[in-house]
Scaffold this motif. Structure first.
Motif, PDB file in Angstrom:
ATOM      1  N   ALA B  62       1.053  -1.107   0.005  1.00  0.00           N
ATOM      2  CA  ALA B  62      -0.192  -0.081  -0.125  1.00  0.00           C
ATOM      3  C   ALA B  62       0.804   1.152   0.042  1.00  0.00           C
ATOM      4  CB  ALA B  62      -0.932   0.193   1.166  1.00  0.00           C
ATOM      5  N   LYS B  63       0.581   2.209  -0.893  1.00  0.00           N
ATOM      6  CA  LYS B  63       1.242   3.327  -0.909  1.00  0.00           C
ATOM      7  C   LYS B  63       0.694   4.385  -0.130  1.00  0.00           C
ATOM      8  CE  LYS B  63       4.549   3.178  -4.368  1.00  0.00           C
ATOM      9  NZ  LYS B  63       5.684   3.827  -3.994  1.00  0.00           N
ATOM     10  N   ALA B  64       1.746   5.565   0.388  1.00  0.00           N
ATOM     11  CA  ALA B  64       1.204   6.464   1.167  1.00  0.00           C
ATOM     12  C   ALA B  64       0.109   7.352   0.555  1.00  0.00           C
ATOM     13  CB  ALA B  64       2.354   7.403   1.450  1.00  0.00           C
ATOM     14  N   GLY B  65      -0.902   7.568   1.053  1.00  0.00           N
ATOM     15  CA  GLY B  65      -2.209   8.414   0.629  1.00  0.00           C
ATOM     16  C   GLY B  65      -2.110   9.995   0.711  1.00  0.00           C
ATOM     17  N   ASN B  71       3.844   4.433   3.447  1.00  0.00           N
ATOM     18  CA  ASN B  71       3.791   3.016   2.906  1.00  0.00           C
ATOM     19  C   ASN B  71       3.561   2.076   3.833  1.00  0.00           C
ATOM     20  OD1 ASN B  71       4.477   4.425   0.661  1.00  0.00           O
ATOM     21  ND2 ASN B  71       6.463   3.752   0.238  1.00  0.00           N
ATOM     22  N   ILE B  72       2.977   0.840   3.334  1.00  0.00           N
ATOM     23  CA  ILE B  72       2.815  -0.410   4.086  1.00  0.00           C
ATOM     24  C   ILE B  72       3.507  -1.683   3.366  1.00  0.00           C
ATOM     25  CG2 ILE B  72       1.208  -1.809   5.155  1.00  0.00           C
ATOM     26  CD1 ILE B  72      -0.484   0.619   5.577  1.00  0.00           C
ATOM     27  N   HIS B  73       4.146  -2.231   4.026  1.00  0.00           N
ATOM     28  CA  HIS B  73       4.861  -3.302   3.244  1.00  0.00           C
ATOM     29  C   HIS B  73       4.315  -4.726   3.749  1.00  0.00           C
ATOM     30  CE1 HIS B  73       7.323   0.101   3.428  1.00  0.00           C
ATOM     31  NE2 HIS B  73       7.926  -0.202   2.027  1.00  0.00           N
ATOM     32  N   LYS B 130      11.479   7.609   4.152  1.00  0.00           N
ATOM     33  CA  LYS B 130       9.690   7.566   3.771  1.00  0.00           C
ATOM     34  C   LYS B 130       9.347   6.162   2.906  1.00  0.00           C
ATOM     35  CE  LYS B 130       7.069  10.604   0.459  1.00  0.00           C
ATOM     36  NZ  LYS B 130       7.155  11.529  -0.376  1.00  0.00           N
ATOM     37  N   GLU B 131      10.213   5.995   2.052  1.00  0.00           N
ATOM     38  CA  GLU B 131       9.870   4.597   1.432  1.00  0.00           C
ATOM     39  C   GLU B 131       9.848   3.614   2.371  1.00  0.00           C
ATOM     40  OE1 GLU B 131       8.727   4.442  -1.900  1.00  0.00           O
ATOM     41  OE2 GLU B 131       8.928   6.482  -1.899  1.00  0.00           O
ATOM     42  N   ALA B 132      10.719   3.348   3.450  1.00  0.00           N
ATOM     43  CA  ALA B 132      10.455   2.242   4.131  1.00  0.00           C
ATOM     44  C   ALA B 132       9.358   2.307   5.262  1.00  0.00           C
ATOM     45  CB  ALA B 132      11.638   2.155   5.036  1.00  0.00           C
TER      46      ALA B 132
END
Lengths: 323, 439
Positions: B62-65, B71-73, B130-132
């Motif tokens: 899931a990408k940051a909204g 983000n969710i991994h 941020k990406e993590a």
């Protein structure tokens, strides 16, 4: 598995409930009661017991009558009852104890909304009520170990308190510091022994029921003013030790003035309150009509407490004074 | 050793002895893993996988909204079996990605180590964080990358790692400080580089002397990092109060830590930053304390995010007594959950299960104006008054008494001898004022 409880945090709480705090106060009052009983005999115990039982009974009856949840479990009525007994002479007739209890529990406490809502200390207000109603019986003090009969009509020889000897020039021997300290003097049941009251004070401090501020400042201010202005030979000739050990100063400062409900919340407020108490005690003792002024001083500062609380709120974290 | 501190606060029984010396154990994932799209403060993340997709460890699902989002991994490898509303620790149902775990834990191809720290620019570090999907893991779950961007309203000159862990029972930060000392210090060093500052602090309550000692030894090899022992007192870990204790600075009402030049990050967050920057692995696991008087064994687990708490509780031997309350987080500020299906999310530091013996009691007597709440309030508010006006729903008076400054630490409700629970009324008023402000 049972259904789980859900509620907002916090999920834990202290076990130091209202009744635990009240029980601590009761324990702290015990040394003074023991000395009172030793000095004045069983009669003193009877007076305190009558006050206590009738106070609890009046509180119970009131809650029944008004269909309120019973509040005697919080033990505040027991504390008030013992305090009232402590403020009476050992010769006090039992009907007077009950009348005082009624005034204390119903008029001063219940009429104003019960625990935490009364504007003045109930026990002190009751004492003042009894003083106004039956003044001679309220000052019928006896010398220590006078053997007051338990039930039969009391006509033991009355003996003036140290303060009234000095104030009104009554005949009698002025007790020594040691007698005042230990409690070998005439006076109200709970007020005679400074050492017993100090033991209670230390217990309350250890249990963190009260802070040192009000008692220490109150007693200190009274003593210093008496030392500075109380002497007959000009400034700084007064008797510091005598002024603090005599009368009901220790009882008042440790147990009455520190009543949660009728004393200020913040430390600054408590300093103002205690200084005010000290000044008033000195003024009443020096210029007032009564030899002792502790009750009136505390009552006057009780009614000033809402005002003190209003002008001394805690300074909020992260807000500047101007705001 | 007398630690620094703030004025006010309380000393609840800390009960950390049960798990403070229990080393962290690594748990595998459950058969089914649940990833709610809201594991952070701010906008929901948007799912980027569909039912039937194969996913791997560390893969973005899931990408940051939005700006304040994350983000969710996936923390396991397996197949997406559903994207559906599912019970969330906060008590509602939230859109959740469900992954069937294949038990292989195959790492996604995108996961590879980054350049050495010396070659990374501050902007690159912020991008990695941020990406993590790293958020504040102390419970507030504010996206960490935003904290690492130099603020507009003032110069930041220090970074504080919050190792206070002032909540009773919790020992997860303690274990991280002791077992992963280097990771925490590396994370702090990276955060300092991102913000361009040369001063860093690791602040630890003095009930963790072993952590302070090992941290001091390791910190000698890092420039500009000082270990600060703090006095053990709740709520020492509150952001405003840890700043006050460490630097003496006061965050003004309504202000952010950066307004006094400070950035505060949680211990496990620092560790997650170090992991993300060095190995490239995003935030897919966290340390969780399992405790309370109803649980069989006290544990500190490294849990894959998305694991249902029932699985973790089973691993700890299940319940020895019937629990009446299960709390995610600490007993002072954590959330009570109604069932054990909810998953561990990024902000879940503990699973505590309690019988009635350990829990708060209901109102037992009226307020007697004892002033204990006033003395304890770390924000110097008057909780007894707020409680009284809250009961009467007098919002104007509540505002006048600065209700919005309340940090909801619960010290007042904890101490109240009559169990009046002023915080409940404060919270309701704050919600009402917040809603009125949005209109």
């Amino acid at each position: 598995m049972n259904l789980l409880k859900v509620s907002a945090p916090p999920h834990i709480s202290t076990k130091n409930d209202t009744n635990v705090i009240m029980l601590d106060v009761i324990i702290a009052l015990m040394p003074a009661l023991i000395v009172g009983a030793y000095v004045f005999g069983y009669r003193a115990v009877l007076v305190v017991a009558t006050c206590t039982i009738s106070a609890v009974l009046f509180e119970y009856l009131w809650t029944k009558l008004m269909k309120l949840p019973t509040t005697i479990g919080d033990l505040s009525a027991v504390v008030s009852g013992i305090m009232l007994g402590f403020n009476l002479p050992p010769t006090a007739p039992l009907w007077m104890c009950i009348a005082g209890s009624f005034f204390m529990m119903i008029i001063v406490k219940a009429f104003f909304g019960g625990l935490g809502q009364n504007i003045v200390n109930p026990a002190l207000a009751a004492r003042v009520f009894l003083m106004a109603s039956w003044p001679t019986r309220m000052i019928a003090f006896v010398s220590p170990f006078a053997k007051v009969p338990l039930i039969s009509k009391i006509d033991a020889v009355t003996s003036p308190t140290a303060l009234s000897i000095i104030k009104n020039g009554l005949e009698g021997e002025i007790p020594t510091y040691m007698e005042l300290f230990l409690g070998n003097v005439s006076g109200c049941i709970g007020e005679v022994s400074a050492i017993a009251l100090i033991i209670g004070f230390v217990y309350l401090l250890i249990r963190k029921v009260i802070s040192w501020r009000i008692p220490v400042v109150f007693i200190g201010v009274t003593g210093l003013l008496s030392y500075a202005f109380g002497g007959n030979n000009g400034l700084f000739t007064g008797d510091f030790l005598f002024s603090i050990l005599s009368g009901s100063l220790f009882l008042g400062a440790i147990f009455m003035a520190t009543d949660y409900t009728t004393s200020p919340m913040t430390s600054l407020g408590q300093y103002i309150y205690a200084i005010g108490c000290g000044i008033l005690v000195f003024i009443i003792r020096k210029w007032g009509g009564y030899p002792e002024g502790v009750s009136y001083a505390i009552l006057l500062m009780n009614v000033a407490t809402p005002l003190i609380d209003k002008i001394t709120p805690p300074r909020k974290f992260g807000r500047r004074k101007a705001q | 050793m007398r630690g620094k501190t703030f004025k006010g606060g309380i000393h609840p029984p800390y009960n950390k002895q049960y798990s403070k010396d229990i080393p962290i154990e690594v748990l595998d994932g459950a058969k089914e893993m649940f990833y709610p799209l809201s594991q952070h403060i701010g906008a929901f993340a948007e799912a980027v996988v569909n039912v039937g997709d194969k996913v791997f460890c560390g893969q973005v699902i899931a990408k940051a909204g939005g700006f304040v989002s994350s983000n969710i991994h996936s923390s396991v490898s397996g197949t997406v079996t559903a994207v559906k509303p599912y019970p969330h620790p906060n008590g509602t149902e939230v859109m959740t990605v469900v992954v069937e775990n294949d038990g292989q834990y195959t790492t996604h191809e995108s996961i590879k180590p980054n350049k050495p720290l010396e070659q990374l620019t501050p902007a690159e570090i912020v991008e990695i964080v941020k990406e993590a999907g790293i958020v504040g893991m102390g419970g507030a779950t504010f996206p960490t990358y935003i904290k690492l961007m130099p603020p507009k309203d003032g110069e930041v000159d220090c970074v504080i790692v919050n190792g206070a862990e002032c909540e009773p029972y919790l020992t997860s930060d303690h274990r991280v400080l002791v077992e992963n000392t280097k990771g925490v210090l590396d994370g702090l060093k990276i955060a300092m580089k991102a913000l361009g500052v040369t001063t860093g602090y690791v602040a630890i309550e003095d009930n963790k002397p072993d952590a302070i000692e090992i941290m001091k030894t390791f910190a000698q090899e890092y420039d500009g990092i000082t270990v600060v022992p703090l006095k053990t007192k709740y709520p020492q870990g509150s952001e405003k109060h840890i700043i006050k204790a460490v630097t003496g600075r006061t965050v003004l009402s309504g202000g952010l830590p950066s307004s006094v030049g400070c950035v505060v990050i949680n211990t496990d967050t620092a560790n997650a930053i170090a992991t993300a920057v060095t190995t490239g692995m995003p935030l897919i696991s966290r340390i969780v304390t399992v405790g309370g008087d109803a649980i069989e064994n006290n544990k500190n687990y490294k849990v894959r995010i998305g694991t249902p708490i029932s699985f973790v509780i089973e691993c700890a031997g299940g319940f020895k007594k019937d629990p009446s309350k299960i709390i995610l987080g600490g007993p002072m500020m954590g959330t009570a959950v109604s069932n054990t299906d909810v998953p561990i999310i990024k902000g879940t530091g503990a699973i505590l299960s309690f019988t009635d013996d350990a829990l708060i009691e209901t109102a037992s007597s009226k307020c007697m104006r004892c002033g204990k709440c006033v003395e304890a309030c770390p924000m110097f508010l008057q909780p007894f008054l707020l409680g009284a006006y809250g009961k009467k729903d007098d919002i104007d008076k509540m505002k006048e008494l600065n209700v919005m400054d309340c940090i909801e630490c619960g010290a007042c409700s904890y101490l109240c001898p009559g169990h009046q629970n002023p915080l409940q009324y404060i919270r309701v008023s704050k919600l009402k004022i917040g809603k009125a402000g949005k209109k």
